[in-house]
Design a protein around this motif. Sequence first.
Motif, PDB file in Angstrom:
ATOM      1  N   VAL B 118       0.844  -1.195   0.000  1.00 37.28           N
ATOM      2  CA  VAL B 118       0.000   0.000   0.000  1.00 37.28           C
ATOM      3  C   VAL B 118       0.878   1.244   0.000  1.00 37.28           C
ATOM      4  CG1 VAL B 118      -1.700   1.304   1.315  1.00 37.28           C
ATOM      5  CG2 VAL B 118      -1.919  -1.164   1.136  1.00 37.28           C
ATOM      6  N   ALA B 122       0.542   2.975  -3.544  1.00 38.62           N
ATOM      7  CA  ALA B 122      -0.459   4.041  -3.461  1.00 38.62           C
ATOM      8  C   ALA B 122       0.049   5.258  -2.700  1.00 38.62           C
ATOM      9  CB  ALA B 122      -1.726   3.510  -2.811  1.00 38.62           C
ATOM     10  N   ALA B 126      -2.276   6.850   1.414  1.00 42.64           N
ATOM     11  CA  ALA B 126      -3.249   5.771   1.226  1.00 42.64           C
ATOM     12  C   ALA B 126      -3.328   4.880   2.452  1.00 42.64           C
ATOM     13  CB  ALA B 126      -2.880   4.938   0.001  1.00 42.64           C
ATOM     14  N   PHE B 130      -5.535   1.252   4.474  1.00 45.59           N
ATOM     15  CA  PHE B 130      -4.846  -0.037   4.618  1.00 45.59           C
ATOM     16  C   PHE B 130      -5.711  -1.120   5.260  1.00 45.59           C
ATOM     17  CE2 PHE B 130      -2.243  -2.505   7.723  1.00 45.59           C
ATOM     18  CZ  PHE B 130      -1.784  -3.457   6.830  1.00 45.59           C
ATOM     19  N   ILE B 133      -7.895  -2.739   2.594  1.00 48.32           N
ATOM     20  CA  ILE B 133      -7.099  -3.479   1.598  1.00 48.32           C
ATOM     21  C   ILE B 133      -6.562  -4.769   2.219  1.00 48.32           C
ATOM     22  CG2 ILE B 133      -5.036  -3.368   0.157  1.00 48.32           C
ATOM     23  CD1 ILE B 133      -5.558  -0.340  -0.047  1.00 48.32           C
ATOM     24  N   THR B 271      -5.024  -7.241  -4.924  1.00 48.28           N
ATOM     25  CA  THR B 271      -4.656  -6.229  -3.934  1.00 48.28           C
ATOM     26  C   THR B 271      -3.830  -5.118  -4.563  1.00 48.28           C
ATOM     27  OG1 THR B 271      -4.519  -8.103  -2.463  1.00 48.28           O
ATOM     28  CG2 THR B 271      -3.806  -6.004  -1.599  1.00 48.28           C
ATOM     29  N   ILE B 272      -2.876  -5.500  -5.403  1.00 47.44           N
ATOM     30  CA  ILE B 272      -1.999  -4.458  -5.958  1.00 47.44           C
ATOM     31  C   ILE B 272      -2.782  -3.588  -6.937  1.00 47.44           C
ATOM     32  CG2 ILE B 272      -0.989  -5.575  -8.002  1.00 47.44           C
ATOM     33  CD1 ILE B 272       1.753  -4.636  -6.784  1.00 47.44           C
ATOM     34  N   THR B 274      -5.943  -2.887  -6.577  1.00 47.78           N
ATOM     35  CA  THR B 274      -6.680  -1.991  -5.678  1.00 47.78           C
ATOM     36  C   THR B 274      -5.807  -0.804  -5.292  1.00 47.78           C
ATOM     37  OG1 THR B 274      -7.843  -3.909  -4.823  1.00 47.78           O
ATOM     38  CG2 THR B 274      -7.963  -1.907  -3.520  1.00 47.78           C
ATOM     39  N   CYS B 275      -4.543  -1.081  -4.991  1.00 48.60           N
ATOM     40  CA  CYS B 275      -3.615  -0.013  -4.611  1.00 48.60           C
ATOM     41  C   CYS B 275      -3.386   0.940  -5.779  1.00 48.60           C
ATOM     42  CB  CYS B 275      -2.272  -0.599  -4.162  1.00 48.60           C
ATOM     43  SG  CYS B 275      -2.374  -1.517  -2.649  1.00 48.60           S
ATOM     44  N   LYS B 279      -4.233   4.827  -5.889  1.00 47.45           N
ATOM     45  CA  LYS B 279      -3.221   5.841  -6.201  1.00 47.45           C
ATOM     46  C   LYS B 279      -3.776   6.824  -7.223  1.00 47.45           C
ATOM     47  CE  LYS B 279      -0.375   6.203  -9.290  1.00 47.45           C
ATOM     48  NZ  LYS B 279       0.455   5.905 -10.424  1.00 47.45           N
TER      49      LYS B 279
END
Lengths: 177, 286
Positions: B118, B122, B126, B130, B133, B271-272, B274-275, B279
């Motif tokens: 995160v 991001a 961000a 966390f 996420i 997850t990445i 989402t980050c 961002k």
Amino acid sequence: MADDATAAAADAAPGMPQLDITSFPNQIFWLVVTLIAIYLIVSRVAIPRIGAVLAERQGTLTNDLATAEDLKRQAAEAEAAYNQALADARSEAHRIADETRAEIQAELDSAIARADAEIAAKAAESEARIAEIQAGALKSVEAVAGDVAADIAKAVAPGQSVDAKALADAVAARMKG
Amino acid sequence: MATESTNTAETQTGGSGKTIALVLAAVAVVLFILGLMGDYAPEGGGLSIDPMSQFEVSPLFGGDELSWFVPSNVTLWMGIAIAAVAALLVMGTRGRAVIPGRSQSMAELVYGFVHKMVEDVAGKDALPYFPYIFTAFLYIVFANVLGLIPASFTTTSHAAVTVTLALTVFISVTVIGFAKNGVGFLSLFWLTSAPLILRPVLAVIEVILYFARPVSHSVRLFGAIAAGHAVMKVFAGFAGAALIAPLAIAGMVAIYALELLVAVLQAYVFTILTCVYLKDALHPHH
């Protein structure tokens, strides 16, 4: 009726149960429940706890490093103090040795001077005595020479009287010779 | 003293190895009984390959009615995922040890992994997001891996689940984008690095791409998981035929290893992404 309907629905979607819309509300409802449950576990317990543990570990590490640094500094200080003490002791020893040496030298010098003076006095005394003895010896030699000369003259010209004064002069003249 | 300590270490490893062997044997027995009870018996000697029945959602306690609140196999396996998360993150970190044990190390590793992701992808601002996420990552990774237990149900193999997850991200990110940047969020679609004439065209493409995000975000996850499980089931079906059984079982083992990788990788990818979307919402200017 309901059974027939679901059976028909199942038959209608033989391929993909993923596309069976009748199961969507159930799945979505339980997914939301699950996400909320995990979110509560994560945000209420896990993140504060793990965050605190990590912070505490960081703190412990920093403290330990600081302590190590401090101990290192202390060790360096102790070494410096030790070296200083060693140097002091060495210079002190030098000083004492020098002092003692100077003292001994002075004592020696004075003793030598005294001995020299004594020797000089003794030598002068001896010289005086030698001179005295020498003078005495000269006188004796003169007397002995006179006696011997008189004896020789008596032996050479028996019966004839010897002029004592002339003899003495002759002996003196010879002795100077 | 040294030999004594080595001996204790050996007995400990031997003990844990024995425990693992016992657990595996118990699992094998359970699966064997499940297999006897299940409908795996080929009918009329033919192969019974039904790769899709594993995805069926059914009520847990009988009955055909599947209303939105009825406990189903979805409920069961999501509940197991919650229990697994709690076991790792709550039981595992119970000691709060400065020098962590094995389970606490695992928990810290997962935490650190997602936290760093995160922060790196991001940005620092961000980090307030966390927890969510982390929640999504934990749910997906545990659902995927639990789904690899034979005879289990994989909740992430369903579009309903992954679309809900992806739409949650999409809507949240869009709202965050407008809340943080106002109308400036629209500069995400206005590529100032492109020639002025091309910008309107590119903006249209960018908007389409933006709305395609939740689709790819969700289909990628459920597609990969569902396809992998279907392939495994096909291989398992072929294992019923004596002639090709060795080949099918070897293929099964290989696919299983691959699926283990996919299970973790898809959770990571979700997850990445989402980050990355977050961002874009926080820093829309290219």
